[in-house]
Write an enzyme that holds these catalytic residues in place. Structure first.
Site, PDB file in Angstrom:
ATOM      1  N   GLU A  62      -6.081  -1.781 -16.600  1.00 41.95           N
ATOM      2  CA  GLU A  62      -6.657  -2.259 -15.333  1.00 41.95           C
ATOM      3  C   GLU A  62      -7.592  -1.191 -14.735  1.00 41.95           C
ATOM      4  O   GLU A  62      -8.697  -1.492 -14.290  1.00 41.95           O
ATOM      5  CB  GLU A  62      -5.517  -2.564 -14.353  1.00 41.95           C
ATOM      6  CG  GLU A  62      -5.965  -3.056 -13.007  1.00 41.95           C
ATOM      7  CD  GLU A  62      -5.932  -4.578 -12.866  1.00 41.95           C
ATOM      8  OE1 GLU A  62      -5.162  -5.231 -13.572  1.00 41.95           O
ATOM      9  OE2 GLU A  62      -6.703  -5.084 -12.040  1.00 41.95           O
ATOM     10  N   ASP A 118       2.165  -3.868  -9.588  1.00 41.81           N
ATOM     11  CA  ASP A 118       1.945  -5.189 -10.163  1.00 41.81           C
ATOM     12  C   ASP A 118       2.374  -5.250 -11.629  1.00 41.81           C
ATOM     13  O   ASP A 118       3.008  -6.209 -12.069  1.00 41.81           O
ATOM     14  CB  ASP A 118       0.464  -5.584 -10.062  1.00 41.81           C
ATOM     15  CG  ASP A 118      -0.030  -5.518  -8.634  1.00 41.81           C
ATOM     16  OD1 ASP A 118       0.813  -5.464  -7.720  1.00 41.81           O
ATOM     17  OD2 ASP A 118      -1.261  -5.498  -8.426  1.00 41.81           O
ATOM     18  N   HIS A 153       0.833  -1.216   0.000  1.00 38.58           N
ATOM     19  CA  HIS A 153       0.000   0.000   0.000  1.00 38.58           C
ATOM     20  C   HIS A 153       0.864   1.261   0.000  1.00 38.58           C
ATOM     21  O   HIS A 153       0.473   2.294   0.523  1.00 38.58           O
ATOM     22  CB  HIS A 153      -0.980  -0.002   1.192  1.00 38.58           C
ATOM     23  CG  HIS A 153      -2.058  -1.038   1.031  1.00 38.58           C
ATOM     24  ND1 HIS A 153      -3.173  -0.846   0.246  1.00 38.58           N
ATOM     25  CD2 HIS A 153      -2.160  -2.298   1.522  1.00 38.58           C
ATOM     26  CE1 HIS A 153      -3.929  -1.942   0.277  1.00 38.58           C
ATOM     27  NE2 HIS A 153      -3.328  -2.841   1.043  1.00 38.58           N
ATOM     28  N   SER A 210      -1.317 -11.137  -8.600  1.00 34.88           N
ATOM     29  CA  SER A 210      -1.338 -10.332  -9.826  1.00 34.88           C
ATOM     30  C   SER A 210      -1.536 -11.113 -11.108  1.00 34.88           C
ATOM     31  O   SER A 210      -0.829 -10.914 -12.099  1.00 34.88           O
ATOM     32  CB  SER A 210      -0.047  -9.513  -9.952  1.00 34.88           C
ATOM     33  OG  SER A 210       0.026  -8.615  -8.922  1.00 34.88           O
ATOM     34  N   SER A 211      -2.546 -11.995 -11.091  1.00 35.69           N
ATOM     35  CA  SER A 211      -2.847 -12.705 -12.331  1.00 35.69           C
ATOM     36  C   SER A 211      -3.307 -11.722 -13.409  1.00 35.69           C
ATOM     37  O   SER A 211      -3.038 -11.925 -14.589  1.00 35.69           O
ATOM     38  CB  SER A 211      -3.919 -13.764 -12.091  1.00 35.69           C
ATOM     39  OG  SER A 211      -5.077 -13.186 -11.550  1.00 35.69           O
ATOM     40  N   SER A 212      -3.974 -10.648 -13.008  1.00 39.06           N
ATOM     41  CA  SER A 212      -4.456  -9.704 -14.024  1.00 39.06           C
ATOM     42  C   SER A 212      -3.296  -8.937 -14.660  1.00 39.06           C
ATOM     43  O   SER A 212      -3.264  -8.758 -15.876  1.00 39.06           O
ATOM     44  CB  SER A 212      -5.504  -8.750 -13.455  1.00 39.06           C
ATOM     45  OG  SER A 212      -4.982  -8.013 -12.386  1.00 39.06           O
ATOM     46  N   TYR A 239      -9.873  -1.178  -0.470  1.00 41.58           N
ATOM     47  CA  TYR A 239      -8.699  -0.620  -1.148  1.00 41.58           C
ATOM     48  C   TYR A 239      -8.943   0.839  -1.520  1.00 41.58           C
ATOM     49  O   TYR A 239      -8.138   1.718  -1.227  1.00 41.58           O
ATOM     50  CB  TYR A 239      -8.420  -1.451  -2.400  1.00 41.58           C
ATOM     51  CG  TYR A 239      -7.147  -1.100  -3.134  1.00 41.58           C
ATOM     52  CD1 TYR A 239      -5.943  -1.703  -2.803  1.00 41.58           C
ATOM     53  CD2 TYR A 239      -7.154  -0.166  -4.161  1.00 41.58           C
ATOM     54  CE1 TYR A 239      -4.772  -1.392  -3.479  1.00 41.58           C
ATOM     55  CE2 TYR A 239      -5.989   0.167  -4.840  1.00 41.58           C
ATOM     56  CZ  TYR A 239      -4.805  -0.458  -4.499  1.00 41.58           C
ATOM     57  OH  TYR A 239      -3.642  -0.134  -5.179  1.00 41.58           O
ATOM     58  N   ASP A 294       2.504   1.997  -3.146  1.00 42.29           N
ATOM     59  CA  ASP A 294       2.697   2.431  -4.549  1.00 42.29           C
ATOM     60  C   ASP A 294       1.784   3.586  -4.942  1.00 42.29           C
ATOM     61  O   ASP A 294       2.184   4.489  -5.669  1.00 42.29           O
ATOM     62  CB  ASP A 294       2.611   1.257  -5.542  1.00 42.29           C
ATOM     63  CG  ASP A 294       1.268   0.555  -5.620  1.00 42.29           C
ATOM     64  OD1 ASP A 294       0.387   0.811  -4.763  1.00 42.29           O
ATOM     65  OD2 ASP A 294       1.083  -0.261  -6.543  1.00 42.29           O
TER      66      ASP A 294
HETATM   67  C1  GLA Z   1      -2.834  -4.339  -5.198  1.00 40.87           C
HETATM   68  C2  GLA Z   1      -2.626  -3.203  -6.198  1.00 40.87           C
HETATM   69  C3  GLA Z   1      -1.188  -2.657  -6.109  1.00 40.87           C
HETATM   70  C4  GLA Z   1      -0.813  -2.322  -4.665  1.00 40.87           C
HETATM   71  C5  GLA Z   1      -1.165  -3.483  -3.725  1.00 40.87           C
HETATM   72  C6  GLA Z   1      -0.964  -3.126  -2.271  1.00 40.87           C
HETATM   73  O1  GLA Z   1      -2.031  -5.431  -5.567  1.00 40.87           O
HETATM   74  O2  GLA Z   1      -2.871  -3.639  -7.512  1.00 40.87           O
HETATM   75  O3  GLA Z   1      -1.057  -1.533  -6.961  1.00 40.87           O
HETATM   76  O4  GLA Z   1      -1.423  -1.127  -4.254  1.00 40.87           O
HETATM   77  O5  GLA Z   1      -2.500  -3.910  -3.893  1.00 40.87           O
HETATM   78  O6  GLA Z   1       0.379  -2.905  -1.986  1.00 40.87           O
END
Ligand code: GLA
Length: 362
Positions: free
Chosen positions: A149, A161, A27, A115-117, A210, A29
């Site tokens: 995304e 990601d 959290h 991060s499959s997407s 989020y 980025d």
């Molecule tokens: C998800 C988001 C990222 C990042 C993380 C938390 O993976 O896609 O950009 O914010 O949460 O670190």
């Protein structure tokens, strides 16, 4: 069924991109901060060719599902939305994209925070780049993937990601400054390896929680008179903020400092520092649980079990939280045994976790 069986001719290009696990810097980025992801062995592969009926056709081997798209149609849902998003972003950037046939297969677990997407978006953009010989670099690939995304999958994510999927590999840790997008790859410490265990708890509140955290951070930055929380390096500066903003800002400030400390550890490559690296991962979990409030009881249980297991340097939830997976830094060659032991203990409590790294299914 392979590409030829689905589309009637062989693919003209193929590209892959890996999933990622974030070791530290959660959290941060979208606060212009620092992150430390690494690629996982699981990857997504996209094969591509030209379509001759004026429509795009996307096929997912995992879902055995085909989606056909006429340009005038609105955004499709599911896996096709990420691919469609990538094509639309490229068009907005001024590239002419003909009708395409795309075949997707993936070993990246879906819905576990790996991060499959992003892997799908980056593999798609790489395949199109190769097919059409587009002059796009890897950072641009990540930026276009993030746009896809945000605008087509509807997630207000940061850029970690997609940068990880585009720039990281499994042997190096990627240090990324998300404000400048400058990055460095550092060799993974020789005496360690990673374990990733899915908690089995779906990330139900992930998108609403989020977006709420993101808004809180923006509010805190505004009250502190800075562009982003990255600009705050001393904790004292956050002390007068109203709650919960004070706690949210405290997480971001301390997490950025933890990443910078690990960066130094990785640069010096001192074996004894693995304990400190692990300790900072443990501190990150406590901060995500208490200050950022994105953990859930299952993740806390799993992390605690990992932390108590001999051979584990440190463990924390990874990704956005609210469910999903945990990552641990463990002694080299002990990953499989540690993962098996902790999983058994964890599932004994009624959960349905599974080991994702080291991978078992390929
Ligand atoms: C998800 C988001 C990222 C990042 C993380 C938390 O993976 O896609 O950009 O914010 O949460 O670190």
């Amino acid at each position: 069924m392979n590409f030829q069986q689905i589309f009637g001719n062989p693919p003209e290009a193929e590209a892959s991109a890996p999933g990622r696990v974030n070791l530290l810097g959660e959290h941060t980025d979208y606060n212009d901060g620092f992150v430390l992801p690494i690629a996982i062995p699981q990857k997504t592969t996209v094969q591509i060719g030209f379509s001759n009926d004026g429509q795009h056709h996307f096929y997912s081997q995992n879902l055995d599902d085909q989606v056909s798209i006429l340009e005038i149609n609105h955004t499709p849902s599911g896996f096709a939305s990420y691919i469609f998003g990538c094509i639309q972003v490229l068009k907005k950037e001024g590239y002419e994209i003909p009708s395409l046939n795309l075949y997707v297969k993936s070993s990246v677990p879906i819905g576990s925070g790996l991060s499959s997407s992003a892997a799908l978006e980056v593999a798609t953009l790489r395949a199109i780049r190769q097919l059409l010989n587009l002059p796009i670099n890897d950072v641009e690939i990540a930026q276009f993937a993030q746009q896809a995304e945000i605008h087509y999958a509807g997630v207000q994510c940061g850029i970690m990601d997609q940068m990880a999927a585009s720039l990281a590999d499994t042997e190096h840790i990627l240090f990324l400054d998300t404000r400048t997008l400058s990055s460095r790859v550092l060799p993974f410490p020789a005496g360690a390896e990673i374990v990733v265990i899915d908690s089995g708890v779906p990330r139900t509140l992930a998108s609403s929680g989020y977006n709420q955290r993101r808004a809180e951070c923006e509010q805190a930055a505004q009250l502190l008179g800075v562009k982003a929380l990255r600009d705050i390096t001393k904790l004292e500066a956050t002390e007068d903020l109203p709650e919960p903003l004070r706690r949210r800002a405290r997480h971001v400030v301390t997490e950025n400092n933890r990443v910078l400390e690990v960066l130094q550890i990785l640069e010096t490559r001192h074996v004894a520092s693995l304990q400190r690296f692990g300790g900072l991962m443990n501190a990150s979990h406590a901060s995500l649980r208490d200050d950022y409030e994105v953990s859930v009881p299952a993740l806390d249980t799993l992390v605690e079990m990992l932390q108590k297991t001999p051979g584990v340097f440190g463990a924390r939830l990874t990704g956005a939280g609210f469910g999903g997976a945990c990552v641990a830094l463990v002694a080299k060659s002990e990953g499989r045994a540690i993962a098996t032991k902790v999983l058994e203990q964890y599932n004994h409590n009624g959960y349905t976790g599974r080991v994702l790294v080291p991978p078992t299914d390929f």
